[in-house]
Design a protein around this motif. Structure first.
Motif, PDB file in Angstrom:
ATOM      1  N   ASN A   1      47.498  36.224  36.927  1.00  0.00           N
ATOM      2  CA  ASN A   1      48.412  37.146  36.233  1.00  0.00           C
ATOM      3  C   ASN A   1      47.961  37.396  34.792  1.00  0.00           C
ATOM      4  O   ASN A   1      48.005  38.533  34.301  1.00  0.00           O
ATOM      5  CB  ASN A   1      49.834  36.582  36.246  1.00  0.00           C
ATOM      6  CG  ASN A   1      50.428  36.561  37.644  1.00  0.00           C
ATOM      7  OD1 ASN A   1      50.046  37.351  38.498  1.00  0.00           O
ATOM      8  ND2 ASN A   1      51.373  35.651  37.872  1.00  0.00           N
ATOM      9  N   LEU A   2      47.512  36.336  34.130  1.00  0.00           N
ATOM     10  CA  LEU A   2      47.024  36.476  32.758  1.00  0.00           C
ATOM     11  C   LEU A   2      45.762  37.320  32.710  1.00  0.00           C
ATOM     12  O   LEU A   2      45.619  38.235  31.888  1.00  0.00           O
ATOM     13  CB  LEU A   2      46.760  35.091  32.159  1.00  0.00           C
ATOM     14  CG  LEU A   2      46.114  35.064  30.764  1.00  0.00           C
ATOM     15  CD1 LEU A   2      47.006  35.760  29.737  1.00  0.00           C
ATOM     16  CD2 LEU A   2      45.813  33.624  30.348  1.00  0.00           C
ATOM     17  N   TRP A   3      44.820  37.058  33.627  1.00  0.00           N
ATOM     18  CA  TRP A   3      43.555  37.798  33.631  1.00  0.00           C
ATOM     19  C   TRP A   3      43.762  39.267  33.993  1.00  0.00           C
ATOM     20  O   TRP A   3      43.094  40.138  33.430  1.00  0.00           O
ATOM     21  CB  TRP A   3      42.577  37.146  34.609  1.00  0.00           C
ATOM     22  CG  TRP A   3      42.177  35.762  34.195  1.00  0.00           C
ATOM     23  CD1 TRP A   3      42.137  35.253  32.930  1.00  0.00           C
ATOM     24  CD2 TRP A   3      41.779  34.689  35.060  1.00  0.00           C
ATOM     25  NE1 TRP A   3      41.739  33.948  32.946  1.00  0.00           N
ATOM     26  CE2 TRP A   3      41.504  33.562  34.233  1.00  0.00           C
ATOM     27  CE3 TRP A   3      41.614  34.551  36.434  1.00  0.00           C
ATOM     28  CZ2 TRP A   3      41.081  32.345  34.750  1.00  0.00           C
ATOM     29  CZ3 TRP A   3      41.187  33.351  36.951  1.00  0.00           C
ATOM     30  CH2 TRP A   3      40.932  32.262  36.122  1.00  0.00           C
ATOM     31  N   LEU A   4      44.663  39.540  34.923  1.00  0.00           N
ATOM     32  CA  LEU A   4      44.930  40.930  35.279  1.00  0.00           C
ATOM     33  C   LEU A   4      45.515  41.698  34.092  1.00  0.00           C
ATOM     34  O   LEU A   4      45.179  42.866  33.871  1.00  0.00           O
ATOM     35  CB  LEU A   4      45.882  40.997  36.478  1.00  0.00           C
ATOM     36  CG  LEU A   4      45.303  40.580  37.834  1.00  0.00           C
ATOM     37  CD1 LEU A   4      46.384  40.564  38.895  1.00  0.00           C
ATOM     38  CD2 LEU A   4      44.162  41.513  38.249  1.00  0.00           C
ATOM     39  N   TYR A   5      46.358  41.031  33.342  1.00  0.00           N
ATOM     40  CA  TYR A   5      46.908  41.667  32.134  1.00  0.00           C
ATOM     41  C   TYR A   5      45.785  41.959  31.144  1.00  0.00           C
ATOM     42  O   TYR A   5      45.739  43.039  30.543  1.00  0.00           O
ATOM     43  CB  TYR A   5      47.964  40.763  31.507  1.00  0.00           C
ATOM     44  CG  TYR A   5      48.446  41.249  30.161  1.00  0.00           C
ATOM     45  CD1 TYR A   5      49.343  42.314  30.059  1.00  0.00           C
ATOM     46  CD2 TYR A   5      47.976  40.659  28.983  1.00  0.00           C
ATOM     47  CE1 TYR A   5      49.766  42.768  28.813  1.00  0.00           C
ATOM     48  CE2 TYR A   5      48.392  41.101  27.744  1.00  0.00           C
ATOM     49  CZ  TYR A   5      49.289  42.162  27.662  1.00  0.00           C
ATOM     50  OH  TYR A   5      49.695  42.623  26.436  1.00  0.00           O
TER      51      TYR A   5
ATOM     52  N   GLN B   1      35.962  42.297  36.645  1.00  0.00           N
ATOM     53  CA  GLN B   1      36.322  43.645  37.067  1.00  0.00           C
ATOM     54  C   GLN B   1      37.459  43.662  38.081  1.00  0.00           C
ATOM     55  O   GLN B   1      38.245  44.600  38.131  1.00  0.00           O
ATOM     56  CB  GLN B   1      35.103  44.346  37.667  1.00  0.00           C
ATOM     57  CG  GLN B   1      34.028  44.674  36.647  1.00  0.00           C
ATOM     58  CD  GLN B   1      32.958  45.550  37.241  1.00  0.00           C
ATOM     59  OE1 GLN B   1      32.425  45.264  38.304  1.00  0.00           O
ATOM     60  NE2 GLN B   1      32.641  46.628  36.561  1.00  0.00           N
ATOM     61  N   ALA B   2      37.515  42.645  38.911  1.00  0.00           N
ATOM     62  CA  ALA B   2      38.579  42.558  39.926  1.00  0.00           C
ATOM     63  C   ALA B   2      38.774  41.101  40.308  1.00  0.00           C
ATOM     64  O   ALA B   2      37.884  40.261  40.083  1.00  0.00           O
ATOM     65  CB  ALA B   2      38.232  43.398  41.151  1.00  0.00           C
ATOM     66  N   ILE B   3      39.940  40.801  40.879  1.00  0.00           N
ATOM     67  CA  ILE B   3      40.268  39.428  41.278  1.00  0.00           C
ATOM     68  C   ILE B   3      40.848  39.439  42.684  1.00  0.00           C
ATOM     69  O   ILE B   3      41.697  40.278  43.015  1.00  0.00           O
ATOM     70  CB  ILE B   3      41.280  38.800  40.304  1.00  0.00           C
ATOM     71  CG1 ILE B   3      40.719  38.796  38.873  1.00  0.00           C
ATOM     72  CG2 ILE B   3      41.626  37.373  40.733  1.00  0.00           C
ATOM     73  CD1 ILE B   3      41.718  38.316  37.832  1.00  0.00           C
ATOM     74  N   THR B   4      40.386  38.514  43.514  1.00  0.00           N
ATOM     75  CA  THR B   4      40.911  38.365  44.875  1.00  0.00           C
ATOM     76  C   THR B   4      41.416  36.945  45.058  1.00  0.00           C
ATOM     77  O   THR B   4      40.703  35.986  44.732  1.00  0.00           O
ATOM     78  CB  THR B   4      39.832  38.665  45.923  1.00  0.00           C
ATOM     79  OG1 THR B   4      39.335  39.992  45.743  1.00  0.00           O
ATOM     80  CG2 THR B   4      40.390  38.522  47.333  1.00  0.00           C
TER      81      THR B   4
ATOM     82  N   SER C   1      42.312  45.586  28.193  1.00  0.00           N
ATOM     83  CA  SER C   1      41.039  45.463  27.495  1.00  0.00           C
ATOM     84  C   SER C   1      40.342  46.811  27.403  1.00  0.00           C
ATOM     85  O   SER C   1      40.389  47.627  28.328  1.00  0.00           O
ATOM     86  CB  SER C   1      40.125  44.454  28.219  1.00  0.00           C
ATOM     87  OG  SER C   1      38.861  44.429  27.627  1.00  0.00           O
ATOM     88  N   ASP C   2      39.662  47.037  26.279  1.00  0.00           N
ATOM     89  CA  ASP C   2      38.865  48.243  26.100  1.00  0.00           C
ATOM     90  C   ASP C   2      37.402  47.896  25.910  1.00  0.00           C
ATOM     91  O   ASP C   2      36.611  48.697  25.374  1.00  0.00           O
ATOM     92  CB  ASP C   2      39.359  49.057  24.895  1.00  0.00           C
ATOM     93  CG  ASP C   2      39.339  48.255  23.598  1.00  0.00           C
ATOM     94  OD1 ASP C   2      39.037  47.048  23.674  1.00  0.00           O
ATOM     95  OD2 ASP C   2      39.627  48.835  22.546  1.00  0.00           O
TER      96      ASP C   2
ATOM     97  N   HIS D   1      35.414  38.942  40.656  1.00  0.00           N
ATOM     98  CA  HIS D   1      34.379  39.944  40.873  1.00  0.00           C
ATOM     99  C   HIS D   1      33.871  40.459  39.525  1.00  0.00           C
ATOM    100  O   HIS D   1      34.662  40.886  38.684  1.00  0.00           O
ATOM    101  CB  HIS D   1      34.933  41.114  41.697  1.00  0.00           C
ATOM    102  CG  HIS D   1      35.530  40.708  43.008  1.00  0.00           C
ATOM    103  ND1 HIS D   1      34.787  40.608  44.164  1.00  0.00           N
ATOM    104  CD2 HIS D   1      36.804  40.362  43.348  1.00  0.00           C
ATOM    105  CE1 HIS D   1      35.573  40.230  45.166  1.00  0.00           C
ATOM    106  NE2 HIS D   1      36.811  40.077  44.692  1.00  0.00           N
ATOM    107  N   THR D   2      32.556  40.410  39.344  1.00  0.00           N
ATOM    108  CA  THR D   2      31.927  40.979  38.154  1.00  0.00           C
ATOM    109  C   THR D   2      30.834  41.942  38.602  1.00  0.00           C
ATOM    110  O   THR D   2      30.476  42.002  39.788  1.00  0.00           O
ATOM    111  CB  THR D   2      31.307  39.893  37.255  1.00  0.00           C
ATOM    112  OG1 THR D   2      30.095  39.424  37.856  1.00  0.00           O
ATOM    113  CG2 THR D   2      32.263  38.728  37.061  1.00  0.00           C
TER     114      THR D   2
END
Length: 499
Positions: free
Chosen positions: A485-489, A443-446, A494-495, A464-465
């Motif tokens: 960068n890849l995961w944020l994309y 859901q989010a990345i820090t 993603s749907d 973060h999940t």
């Protein structure tokens, strides 16, 4: 067909369950006061004792009846809400959106088993506590209500509620996994050492503290124990104490495992997994693979030799707070059963993929924090304070050596594996744990980097999940940023629906 559209009460026999529950709560709250009053009482009167017990029973009976009378539950289909009203003096009304319901558990304690009723707990993704707790309903009604509450994703299905409930019962006849007695014993003797020691010490110090508060600490001053210690060497006394402690830990671990996970059975039901277990308190849980957030697979050296391991499954929780009561545990699996469960949860067997290692400074910082600082404090206190502490210096060296070995193994096992679909964090010195998450559940990345780590190109990553966080410390920061960068994309495009 059960009608949940109108408010209804629990089973009348449930008054006994509420009576027992009230006795338990009052007993936990007032037992220290009662203990002090009993010990300090100069005269004991049977008449007052009997009157006190009768008054207590009447009070609890009235409270139990009011709890039963004021408790109602129903489903408002116009707003898709599950509504529970309860209270003795202060009335409360809990409204739960059906699409927020994360888990519905059917349980049965010893008293509930004796009177023939079941409890039903509703767990939502937006709360850190169980909501809509129903303490006394029949098994058929519990199954029907559970199916109704969890069926909001497929309400257009043609099957009726009775048919679904029958499927839930029939499904128990064909389990896909059944943990046998021997496997539970293996898990009991090879896990939870620290927790059991902690329970023993907590119990001991709690008793000591309460006896001290009421002036009865001399109960523990047993002359025979003191004589035994004085007549034998310190090494022998310590060895015997360790042996006794280990024996007690084994008994506690085996007993806890057998009582909690007895007859552990997993069956497949409508694309979900139905988990059933318990000796005294039985529990039935439906696990939906699409709602799984984090899967933890752990195994230590002894468990590896005995071919058993433990699986812990985390679904969505509230505000990142990890509640142990909401954790789904599957003990005593072998390697083949583990792979089968992982395939059911992830639709494929997760692969480890490319590996990220931590920088050696992670080990150095852990040694400094856990070993160097305590030893410096110990020798500093001995040099400038009480010199008699130095006679225990061999314990200090043993402490240092033990934690050097633990930290070294922990560093060697600390890895982050990244594949096309999954991310696996491996950690642990004795119990090697693998935390598995699906990339689409992020859901989010820090990312974080201390200023003195910038030139060293090391930093930390937190994923973060909805089921908690997975953190990897002091890895190659450039590689971390490329993956981020890849995961944020992927997150933006993603749907997928993790709920």
């Amino acid at each position: 067909m059960s009608d949940f559209n109108q408010p209804q009460r629990q089973s009348v026999i449930g008054i006994l369950v509420m009576f027992a529950d009230t006795v338990q709560k009052l007993g936990r709250a007032f037992w220290p006061i009662l203990l002090v009053a009993f010990v300090k009482a100069k005269h004991f009167s049977w008449a007052y004792f009997v009157l006190g017990v009768l008054a207590f029973i009447v009070l609890v009976a009235v409270i139990a009846y009011l709890k039963y009378r004021n408790f109602t539950f129903y489903i408002d289909e116009s707003s898709d809400e599950f509504i529970v009203s309860e209270g003795v003096v202060n009335k409360t009304k809990t409204t739960i959106q059906l699409n927020k319901i994360q888990q519905v558990n059917i349980k049965q304690s010893l008293i509930q088993r004796l009177v023939g009723v079941y409890a039903l707990d509703v767990d939502t993704a937006g709360s850190d506590k169980k909501e809509g707790n129903i303490k006394a309903i029949s098994h058929d009604l519990a199954l029907a209500l559970k199916t109704k509450l969890l069926d909001n994703e497929s309400s257009a299905a043609a099957k009726t509620l009775e048919t679904t409930a029958k499927e839930a019962i029939v499904s128990k006849e064909a389990p896909i996994l059944k943990i046998n007695f021997i496997s539970l014993v293996k898990v009991g003797i090879t896990s939870n050492y620290v927790r059991s020691v902690g329970l023993i010490l907590t119990f001991f110090f709690t008793i000591m503290d309460n006896l001290r508060n009421i002036g009865q600490e001399e109960v523990w001053e047993n002359k025979s124990v003191q004589a035994f210690v004085s007549n034998n060497s310190i090494a022998y006394s310590i060895l015997l104490s360790i042996l006794v402690m280990v024996s007690v830990v084994f008994v506690i671990n085996i007993g806890r495992t057998l009582i909690k996970f007895f007859d552990y059975t997993i069956t497949k039901q409508k694309g979900s997994l139905l988990l059933f277990h318990g000796l005294i308190n039985t529990q039935s849980t439906i696990l939906k693979p699409e709602k799984v957030q984090i899967v933890k697979v752990s195994q230590n050296f002894f468990q590896k030799k005995l071919d058993v391991l433990e699986i812990k499954i985390r679904q969505a929780i509230s505000n990142g707070k990890e509640d142990r009561n909401s954790l789904i545990e599957i003990p005593g699996c072998n390697a083949a059963e583990r792979d089968g469960i992982l395939k059911l949860l992830f639709k494929q067997l997760p692969q480890k993929g490319e590996m990220l290692r931590p920088n050696f400074r992670k080990l150095g910082f852990s040694i400094f924090l856990i070993i160097v600082l305590p030893l410096v404090g110990f020798y500093g206190l001995g040099s400038y304070g009480d010199a008699s502490l130095f006679k225990y210096s061999h314990f200090a060296w043993a402490y240092g050596l033990f934690f050097v070995v633990v930290l070294a193994f922990g560093f060697r096992n600390y890895r982050l594996f990244i594949s096309t679909d999954h991310i696996i964090k491996q950690s642990g010195a004795w119990d090697i744990e693998n935390q598995i998450i699906t990339r689409e559940k992020i859901q989010a990345i820090t990312t974080s980097q201390l200023f003195w780590h910038k030139n060293l190109n090391i930093g930390s990553l937190t994923l973060h999940t909805a089921g908690g966080n997975v953190t990897f410390h002091l890895g190659n920061y450039k590689s971390i940023q490329e993956y981020v960068n890849l995961w944020l994309y992927e997150i933006e495009t993603s749907d997928s629906n993790w709920m």
